[in-house]
Each structure stands twice: as structure tokens, then as C-alpha cells.
Motif scaffolding. Structure first.
Motif, PDB file in Angstrom:
ATOM      1  N   ASP A  82       7.303  -0.834  30.151  1.00 24.71           N
ATOM      2  CA  ASP A  82       7.933   0.009  29.132  1.00 24.71           C
ATOM      3  C   ASP A  82       9.338  -0.473  28.768  1.00 24.71           C
ATOM      4  O   ASP A  82       9.970   0.070  27.855  1.00 24.71           O
TER       5      ASP A  82
ATOM      6  N   ASP B 289       2.403   5.950  21.135  1.00 26.12           N
ATOM      7  CA  ASP B 289       3.291   6.291  22.255  1.00 26.12           C
ATOM      8  C   ASP B 289       2.889   7.609  22.900  1.00 26.12           C
ATOM      9  O   ASP B 289       2.892   7.751  24.134  1.00 26.12           O
TER      10      ASP B 289
ATOM     11  N   LYS C 212       2.815   4.230  15.330  1.00 21.00           N
ATOM     12  CA  LYS C 212       3.502   3.916  16.592  1.00 21.00           C
ATOM     13  C   LYS C 212       3.797   5.186  17.378  1.00 21.00           C
ATOM     14  O   LYS C 212       3.663   5.207  18.610  1.00 21.00           O
TER      15      LYS C 212
ATOM     16  N   PRO D  28      12.313  -3.949  28.359  1.00 23.21           N
ATOM     17  CA  PRO D  28      12.465  -5.144  27.510  1.00 23.21           C
ATOM     18  C   PRO D  28      11.452  -6.249  27.809  1.00 23.21           C
ATOM     19  O   PRO D  28      10.989  -6.930  26.885  1.00 23.21           O
TER      20      PRO D  28
ATOM     21  N   LYS E  72      -0.707  -7.962  17.138  1.00 19.69           N
ATOM     22  CA  LYS E  72       0.524  -7.203  17.395  1.00 19.69           C
ATOM     23  C   LYS E  72       0.295  -6.193  18.509  1.00 19.69           C
ATOM     24  O   LYS E  72      -0.510  -5.263  18.373  1.00 19.69           O
TER      25      LYS E  72
ATOM     26  N   LEU F 160       4.608  -8.037  24.500  1.00 20.53           N
ATOM     27  CA  LEU F 160       3.786  -7.504  23.403  1.00 20.53           C
ATOM     28  C   LEU F 160       3.990  -8.323  22.133  1.00 20.53           C
ATOM     29  O   LEU F 160       3.051  -8.531  21.359  1.00 20.53           O
ATOM     30  N   ASN F 161       5.206  -8.782  21.919  1.00 19.28           N
ATOM     31  CA  ASN F 161       5.507  -9.565  20.717  1.00 19.28           C
ATOM     32  C   ASN F 161       4.935 -10.981  20.799  1.00 19.28           C
ATOM     33  O   ASN F 161       4.832 -11.663  19.773  1.00 19.28           O
TER      34      ASN F 161
ATOM     35  N   GLY G 262       8.333  -5.964  28.991  1.00 16.19           N
ATOM     36  CA  GLY G 262       7.031  -5.574  28.458  1.00 16.19           C
ATOM     37  C   GLY G 262       6.978  -5.689  26.951  1.00 16.19           C
ATOM     38  O   GLY G 262       5.979  -6.147  26.379  1.00 16.19           O
ATOM     39  N   GLN G 263       8.063  -5.271  26.274  1.00 16.06           N
ATOM     40  CA  GLN G 263       8.104  -5.355  24.816  1.00 16.06           C
ATOM     41  C   GLN G 263       8.087  -6.800  24.347  1.00 16.06           C
ATOM     42  O   GLN G 263       7.416  -7.161  23.375  1.00 16.06           O
ATOM     43  N   SER G 264       8.816  -7.651  25.053  1.00 17.12           N
ATOM     44  CA  SER G 264       8.836  -9.075  24.707  1.00 17.12           C
ATOM     45  C   SER G 264       7.444  -9.687  24.819  1.00 17.12           C
ATOM     46  O   SER G 264       7.030 -10.484  23.967  1.00 17.12           O
TER      47      SER G 264
ATOM     48  N   GLY H 154       1.309  -1.248  22.812  1.00 19.15           N
ATOM     49  CA  GLY H 154       1.649  -0.522  24.035  1.00 19.15           C
ATOM     50  C   GLY H 154       0.644  -0.774  25.132  1.00 19.15           C
ATOM     51  O   GLY H 154      -0.380  -1.430  24.926  1.00 19.15           O
ATOM     52  N   TYR H 155       0.965  -0.241  26.314  1.00 13.01           N
ATOM     53  CA  TYR H 155       0.156  -0.469  27.508  1.00 13.01           C
ATOM     54  C   TYR H 155      -0.456   0.828  28.034  1.00 13.01           C
ATOM     55  O   TYR H 155       0.263   1.806  28.281  1.00 13.01           O
TER      56      TYR H 155
END
Length: 326
Positions: free
Chosen positions: A122, A262, A258, A124, A139, A130-131, A126-128, A142-143
Motif C-alpha cells: 500500500d 480502493d 479508483k 510507495p 495498469k 503497479l506502474n 507497491g505503487q511503483s 491495487g492489491y
């Protein structure tokens, strides 16, 4: 041949519905996945659809195709890439073939516990990750929680890594999973999830590895009577949209989707904990022996996997950053 024809038919069916929905003024989002409708992830998707309809005032509708109706996880990813499907859910183990850095999440004994995995996913890092898939037209949104994966076998229990020697263990189409089973002494055998029950019955493989709800809902416990909770990997499920679809959405539509995603993630994680407890209780009732081994015996055997990344500066730093996350 039948599987291929089914794949082509599904491609035509899902791609053929798009223009009609737009003309009607309602955007219908097509989401395909391979799980049973009783699974917590599917229930969360249903909740997501309800939430999305509410947020958008009925302008966006989610249509879900469960149980591999549109193909395997890999096939659904390919449908996303060519724009013939809008969204899907896949295991990180499958996604690493399309977004290579994702393979870090498949490394055994990477996380200290469940909360540590959530903090990483959840945050930085994990977000990186995802990108990472966007250059492949995928794209990450989320997880979902998929718990920890452990071994289950037909004919003999696994108490130590030594017990895996000579056993054919089904794994996903994941290089990381293949290497892990090899290092533990087993013979990794990639087989699609939909074909696994029969493969276990017929002795094509001696066992497999997965989380408790998947072991239970797949009814693999009818064939495999030993479940060893070594919890070697924490492989989340990833919810994805095809970039062809995502880029057609307005900024407002992206925001609605989104937010619905979430909200569904928090809902699913609560359901997951309940489903884990239920699954373990039910398989025990069905005669499965639950084994809780010394996990350190297993973690010591896979150190070589980490050693292989010491020359890959970027990957090695990512591993260190994950381990340092608090």
C-alpha cells in the motif's frame, strides 16, 4: 484445440459489446477472472460494481466474468493488452511474466508477516510496482489479499524440505516459483489452475502449493490429505485495467473507478481473514492433516535465490527496501 477456440470465441464476445454500451450512454466495464463466485475476491468485485454504480450515478456498470469464462489468467492479460477486455485479476506470479520487477513479490520468505506485506504493497514500493506494467499496456489498480502459499500433497506429508525430494509439485508459470521449488528439492511442474484437480487425481503431479481458501474452494483437499503451513510466499492478487480502456476514461470516470477499487480492497481483506479460518476448519473436517513445520528449515534452503540478485543492483536494492519497510 478446444481451449484455443474457447479463447477466440470469448475474445469476440467481449469485444463485440463495447460500442453498444457507449451508444446507450452507459459505460459497461468487462472484468474477467479465474476464481469461483464464492471466493472473497469475487465478492469484493461484486461490491466494487455496486459502489461504482452508486458513485457514477449509474453511468458506469461492472460486468464480471468469473471462473475462467474468458480464459486463464495469462489469456485475460493478453486480452487486456489488445483492448478486448477491460479489467482482470491475476496473481503476481502470473504478472511477473509481463512486468518483470513484480517477480520480487514472489521471493520466498520476503515479508515478516501479513502487516509488513500490506505496508509494502500500500506504500510507495507497491505503487511503483503497479506502474511497472504500463509499458506492457497493463495498469495496476491495487492489491487483493491472497494470504500465504503453502504445500499440499497426496501421498506423504511435508515436514522438512527433505520430504519434497522426488515430488512433482505444481507451480504457476513463474520463474521465481520454479526456482523456489527446485531449491527446496522438489520438481516444479507448471500446470494451469483449471487443469490441476485432474492432474492431481491422475498422478501427473504429487502436490501443489497455494493458500487455504484456494485449497478448499478448489476441492483439492478431496485428493490431497496433507497440508503443510510453511507459508513460503505471500503472493497478492493484482487488479489491473488495460491501458487501452483506462485511457478512454475521463478523469472523473477514472476517479470513480479508483475509489470503488480502493473500497473493495479493504472489504476483501476482511473477508479473506474469515475465509482462511473457515477453509482450514473445513479441510480438517474432511480428513486433511494440517502440519505446522519449522519454517526456518525451509527459509534456509532458499537463500541461494537471494544470492542470485546480488549482481543486479536495482533488484537487490528493491529487496533491501522491502525488508527495511516498517
Amino acid at each position: 484445440m478446444k481451449s484455443y477456440l474457447k479463447y477466440i470465441v470469448c475474445l469476440v464476445l467481449v469485444s463485440g459489446s463495447y460500442s453498444c454500451n457507449e451508444l446507450a450512454g452507459t459505460r459497461t466495464i468487462r472484468l474477467g477472472h479465474g476464481l469461483d463466485t464464492s471466493h472473497s475476491v469475487h465478492k469484493a468485485m461484486v461490491k466494487m460494481g455496486e459502489n461504482l454504480n452508486e458513485l457514477s450515478g449509474g453511468k458506469m456498470v461492472l460486468k464480471i466474468y468469473p471462473s475462467q469464462q474468458l480464459g486463464t489468467e495469462r489469456q485475460c492479460l493478453e486480452l487486456l493488452q489488445i483492448g478486448s477486455l477491460d479489467m482482470t485479476k491475476v496473481s503476481v506470479g502470473t504478472l511477473e511474466n509481463f512486468a518483470p520487477k513484480m517477480k520480487v513479490l514472489g521471493l520466498p520468505f520476503l515479508f515478516r508477516d501479513r502487516q509488513h506485506s500490506f505496508d509494502v504493497l500500500d506504500g510507495p514500493i507497491g505503487q511503483s510496482l503497479l506502474n511497472e506494467g504500463e509499458q506492457y499496456w497493463l495498469k495496476g489498480l491495487g492489491y487483493y489479499d491472497a494470504g500465504s502459499r503453502s504445500f499440499y500433497t497426496k501421498d506423504r506429508p511435508i515436514n522438512t524440505p527433505e520430504d519434497l525430494k522426488g515430488l512433482k509439485i505444481r507451480v504457476m508459470e513463474s520463474v521465481t516459483a520454479v526456482n523456489m521449488v527446485k531449491d527446496l528439492g522438489g520438481s516444479p511442474t507448471p500446470i494451469s489452475w483449471g487443469e490441476l484437480y485432474t492432474a492431481l487425481q491422475q498422478g501427473v503431479v504429487d502436490g501443489a502449493e497455494n493458500n487455504p481458501p484456494s485449497f478448499y474452494l478448489s476441492r483439492h483437499y478431496e485428493v490431497c490429505k496433507f497440508y503443510t503451513l510453511d507459508e513460503h510466499t505471500v503472493l497478492p492478487d493484482v487488479l489491473l485495467a488495460g491501458t487501452h480502456f483506462w485511457n478512454r476514461l475521463s478523469e472523473e470516470e477514472q476517479g470513480w473507478l479508483k475509489q470503488a477499487v480502493d473500497n473493495s480492497i479493504g472489504y476483501q481483506r476482511k473477508l479473506w481473514l474469515e475465509s482462511e479460518e473457515e477453509a482450514l476448519a473445513e479441510v480438517q473436517k474432511a480428513g486433511v492433516e494440517i502440519i505446522r513445520p519449522d519454517k526456518s528449515l525451509f527459509s534456509e534452503e532458499v537463500n541461494e535465490i537471494y544470492d542470485k540478485y546480488k549482481d543486479d543492483t536495482e533488484m537487490y536494492q528493491l529487496i533491501q527496501d522491502i525488508r527495511a519497510t516498517k
